[in-house]
Scaffold this motif. Structure first.
Motif, PDB file in Angstrom:
ATOM      1  N   GLY A  65      -2.311  -4.827   1.124  1.00 16.59           N
ATOM      2  CA  GLY A  65      -3.100  -6.055   1.211  1.00 16.59           C
ATOM      3  C   GLY A  65      -3.755  -6.268   2.561  1.00 16.59           C
ATOM      4  O   GLY A  65      -4.488  -7.250   2.761  1.00 16.59           O
ATOM      5  N   LEU A  66      -3.523  -5.356   3.494  1.00 15.65           N
ATOM      6  CA  LEU A  66      -4.072  -5.479   4.845  1.00 15.65           C
ATOM      7  C   LEU A  66      -5.527  -5.031   4.875  1.00 15.65           C
ATOM      8  O   LEU A  66      -5.874  -3.963   4.355  1.00 15.65           O
ATOM      9  CB  LEU A  66      -3.248  -4.615   5.806  1.00 15.65           C
ATOM     10  N   SER A  67      -6.392  -5.831   5.482  1.00 18.80           N
ATOM     11  CA  SER A  67      -7.796  -5.454   5.629  1.00 18.80           C
ATOM     12  C   SER A  67      -7.908  -4.361   6.696  1.00 18.80           C
ATOM     13  O   SER A  67      -7.385  -4.514   7.806  1.00 18.80           O
ATOM     14  CB  SER A  67      -8.612  -6.686   6.043  1.00 18.80           C
ATOM     15  N   TRP A  68      -8.561  -3.253   6.357  1.00 19.73           N
ATOM     16  CA  TRP A  68      -8.648  -2.126   7.273  1.00 19.73           C
ATOM     17  C   TRP A  68      -9.976  -1.401   7.078  1.00 19.73           C
ATOM     18  O   TRP A  68     -10.362  -1.081   5.951  1.00 19.73           O
ATOM     19  CB  TRP A  68      -7.484  -1.156   7.033  1.00 19.73           C
ATOM     20  N   LYS A  69     -10.701  -1.138   8.177  1.00 21.95           N
ATOM     21  CA  LYS A  69     -12.014  -0.513   8.079  1.00 21.95           C
ATOM     22  C   LYS A  69     -11.939   0.962   7.719  1.00 21.95           C
ATOM     23  O   LYS A  69     -12.795   1.488   7.004  1.00 21.95           O
ATOM     24  CB  LYS A  69     -12.774  -0.686   9.401  1.00 21.95           C
ATOM     25  N   GLY A  70     -10.945   1.651   8.244  1.00 20.14           N
ATOM     26  CA  GLY A  70     -10.831   3.083   7.978  1.00 20.14           C
ATOM     27  C   GLY A  70     -10.048   3.363   6.714  1.00 20.14           C
ATOM     28  O   GLY A  70      -9.808   2.483   5.881  1.00 20.14           O
ATOM     29  N   ALA A  71      -9.626   4.610   6.574  1.00 20.58           N
ATOM     30  CA  ALA A  71      -8.846   5.010   5.403  1.00 20.58           C
ATOM     31  C   ALA A  71      -7.369   4.680   5.629  1.00 20.58           C
ATOM     32  O   ALA A  71      -6.856   4.762   6.745  1.00 20.58           O
ATOM     33  CB  ALA A  71      -9.010   6.502   5.151  1.00 20.58           C
ATOM     34  N   LYS A  72      -6.700   4.312   4.540  1.00 24.09           N
ATOM     35  CA  LYS A  72      -5.258   4.064   4.579  1.00 24.09           C
ATOM     36  C   LYS A  72      -4.550   5.249   3.929  1.00 24.09           C
ATOM     37  O   LYS A  72      -4.891   5.644   2.807  1.00 24.09           O
ATOM     38  CB  LYS A  72      -4.898   2.788   3.813  1.00 24.09           C
ATOM     39  N   LYS A  73      -3.576   5.798   4.652  1.00 23.51           N
ATOM     40  CA  LYS A  73      -2.871   6.970   4.155  1.00 23.51           C
ATOM     41  C   LYS A  73      -1.368   6.762   4.306  1.00 23.51           C
ATOM     42  O   LYS A  73      -0.913   6.170   5.287  1.00 23.51           O
ATOM     43  CB  LYS A  73      -3.322   8.216   4.931  1.00 23.51           C
ATOM     44  N   VAL A  74      -0.600   7.267   3.365  1.00 28.42           N
ATOM     45  CA  VAL A  74       0.845   7.109   3.418  1.00 28.42           C
ATOM     46  C   VAL A  74       1.520   8.468   3.275  1.00 28.42           C
ATOM     47  O   VAL A  74       1.122   9.295   2.450  1.00 28.42           O
ATOM     48  CB  VAL A  74       1.350   6.131   2.322  1.00 28.42           C
ATOM     49  N   VAL A  75       2.515   8.693   4.135  1.00 29.35           N
ATOM     50  CA  VAL A  75       3.325   9.906   4.080  1.00 29.35           C
ATOM     51  C   VAL A  75       4.733   9.480   3.709  1.00 29.35           C
ATOM     52  O   VAL A  75       5.409   8.793   4.486  1.00 29.35           O
ATOM     53  CB  VAL A  75       3.329  10.658   5.423  1.00 29.35           C
ATOM     54  N   LEU A  76       5.170   9.862   2.528  1.00 28.58           N
ATOM     55  CA  LEU A  76       6.461   9.421   2.008  1.00 28.58           C
ATOM     56  C   LEU A  76       7.429  10.590   1.875  1.00 28.58           C
ATOM     57  O   LEU A  76       7.105  11.619   1.289  1.00 28.58           O
ATOM     58  CB  LEU A  76       6.296   8.758   0.631  1.00 28.58           C
ATOM     59  N   GLY A  77       8.618  10.406   2.426  1.00 27.45           N
ATOM     60  CA  GLY A  77       9.703  11.350   2.234  1.00 27.45           C
ATOM     61  C   GLY A  77      10.736  10.737   1.306  1.00 27.45           C
ATOM     62  O   GLY A  77      10.634   9.572   0.910  1.00 27.45           O
ATOM     63  N   PRO A  78      11.758  11.482   0.950  1.00 29.53           N
ATOM     64  CA  PRO A  78      12.728  11.033  -0.037  1.00 29.53           C
ATOM     65  C   PRO A  78      13.594   9.861   0.432  1.00 29.53           C
ATOM     66  O   PRO A  78      13.843   9.678   1.616  1.00 29.53           O
ATOM     67  CB  PRO A  78      13.587  12.272  -0.286  1.00 29.53           C
ATOM     68  N   MET A  79      14.033   9.084  -0.545  1.00 25.37           N
ATOM     69  CA  MET A  79      15.049   8.053  -0.326  1.00 25.37           C
ATOM     70  C   MET A  79      16.374   8.676  -0.758  1.00 25.37           C
ATOM     71  O   MET A  79      16.561   9.009  -1.920  1.00 25.37           O
ATOM     72  CB  MET A  79      14.729   6.804  -1.153  1.00 25.37           C
ATOM     73  N   LYS A  80      17.283   8.824   0.181  1.00 25.47           N
ATOM     74  CA  LYS A  80      18.517   9.563  -0.073  1.00 25.47           C
ATOM     75  C   LYS A  80      19.643   8.678  -0.609  1.00 25.47           C
ATOM     76  O   LYS A  80      19.593   7.459  -0.547  1.00 25.47           O
ATOM     77  CB  LYS A  80      18.982  10.248   1.215  1.00 25.47           C
TER      78      LYS A  80
END
Length: 462
Positions: A350-365
């Motif tokens: 929901g955050l306004s951002w001019k550039g690209a939004k990217k997410v790096v997700l690792g496992p939940m152990k």
């Protein structure tokens, strides 16, 4: 030397400390004990070293290194005492169980300071942020000791307690658990005056068995002699928690204060007419700050003192910490649960951002039978988000990758089990102005990506 390892000046020696741990003392000596260690690499002149045996390492194997560092004494199992006495020249304290001996010493040490007000903090997430915020408030009221870093287990808590001294007025300690019975052992050591429970999620479900059991075990922090207890109003299973606690708990809620969302700059909070800025990103961290405010107010801190103490407060690295450069990195890699992952994903979406939004997700152990379900739920949150690219890492995240494809996620999805390949994937499409979220369980060490992201950013100058 770290504060938590320090022992208040009381002229402890191997001989004098032995009865406190029900230990037999071999090779008694007069060297004063200056600090307590369970990591041989931290040992210095005057260290008392507990040779604990863990899942991966056995402290006994490092006795020679500890002796060379100048240890005042070592604590070993009785079954290996004679062997130890041949390896070191310093006194050897032989005990039935090394961990129990550490607990006994911490408990007896704590008894030297009956006037200290102690606060225990537990919960599936948010413990560290609450601890850091509360310790800043109590520091206004008097000298404060706190859990350093993440020393919040039945191994770390006793070490943290050695940070107390005669001038301490408050002790703020995290009490994290990952198996049944651990909270009972920690309460047996500390018996906090006040306790706070942030939330109950499915972290450590693999060892606990069910969320109800997690709630019951965490609720045991509210022991019979406790002065008062606090719980977030959004916490699940409050009825179960209060049944175990045997008392009504004080609720706190982010709605109790006025807060203006400043995005990645945090929150502008107004509390009883006093305004201050905290750099905690996301509503889940705001809730933790409010928990700290509630306990601080109970302890007698005035609204002005609280505002002064928390002005400029920011979370520890790894807890939604913002790294700013040509690319902006939200480092939330310290830990990951279903609730905390969905919370930060939803907030940044929901955050306004001019550039690209990217997410790096690792496992939940340590999610046991719910692991596949939890990773699919995270994928559903990503699928409905505004993130342009999603990078998934680790065996457990394969389930999320399949779910994103099934849901028709419009962004780019990359999946790998190889960390170097992950780095390459992330760097391939990186551009100035990108916003990256890094989120994974602690064991993954996802923060390893941060230096390379910063080096590869378009404006980086070597």
């Amino acid at each position: 030397m770290s504060d938590y390892q320090h022992i208040d000046t009381c002229r402890f020696t191997a001989s004098s400390i032995a009865p406190l741990m029900k230990a037999d003392c071999l090779k008694s000596g007069g060297t004063s004990i200056a600090n307590v260690q369970i990591d041989s690499r931290q040992c210095t002149e005057g260290s008392l070293f507990f040779a604990l045996k863990g899942e991966k390492n056995d402290g006994f194997a490092y006795l020679s290194d500890v002796a060379k560092a100048g240890a005042a004494a070592v604590v070993v199992p009785k079954s290996r005492a004679q062997e130890a006495s041949k390896l070191v020249s310093c006194p050897v304290l032989a005990v039935d169980d090394v961990l129990t001996a550490l607990h006994d010493l911490a408990r007896r040490y704590m008894q030297r300071f009956p006037s200290i007000k102690t606060i225990g903090i537990t919960g599936s997430c948010g413990k560290s942020t609450t601890k850091e915020a509360l310790s800043r408030i109590t520091a206004v009221l008097g000298s404060t000791a706190k859990t350093p870093g993440n020393l919040n287990s039945e191994y770390g808590l006793p070490l943290s307690m050695f940070g107390l001294h005669a001038g301490t007025r408050y002790g703020v300690f995290e009490m994290g658990i990952d198996h049944v019975g651990e909270m009972d052992r920690m309460v047996g050591i500390l018996k906090p005056s006040i306790a706070l429970l942030t939330n109950v999620g499915i972290s450590h479900l693999e060892k606990m068995g069910s969320q109800k059991i997690i709630a019951e075990q965490k609720a045991r922090i509210f022991h019979t002699g406790i002065e008062t207890g606090f719980v977030s109003s959004s916490c699940k299973h409050i009825d179960v928690i209060e049944r175990i606690a045997g008392r009504h708990l004080v609720r706190y809620d982010s709605k109790d204060i006025s807060a203006i969302d400043l995005g990645l700059d945090g929150w502008m909070i107004t509390y009883e007419g006093h305004s201050f800025h905290v750099k905690s990103v996301g509503r889940h961290l705001l809730e933790d700050v409010v928990g700290a405010i509630s306990v601080g107010r109970y302890l007698g801190a005035k609204a002005g003192d609280i505002a002064e103490a928390l002005e400029g407060f920011e979370p520890m690295h790894g807890r939604s910490f913002v790294h700013r450069s040509d690319v902006t990195i939200i480092d939330d890699s310290y830990n990951a649960s279903l609730d905390s992952t969905n919370s930060i994903l939803t907030y940044l979406s929901g955050l306004s951002w001019k550039g690209a939004k990217k997410v790096v997700l690792g496992p939940m152990k340590e999610l046991g039978a719910l692991s596949n379900h939890a990773h699919r739920m995270v994928a559903r949150t990503v699928a409905s988000s505004t993130f342009n690219q999603t990078y998934l890492y680790g065996a457990e995240m394969e389930e999320a990758s399949l779910e994103l494809k099934k849901l028709g996620y419009r962004g780019l999805v990359s999946y790998t089990r190889d960390f170097e390949e992950l780095e390459g994937m992330v760097h391939k499409h990186m551009q100035g102005g990108d916003l990256f979220l890094l989120k994974a369980s602690r064991s993954v060490a996802m923060e390893r990506l941060i230096p390379s992201l910063q080096r590869r950013s378009p404006g980086y100058a070597s």
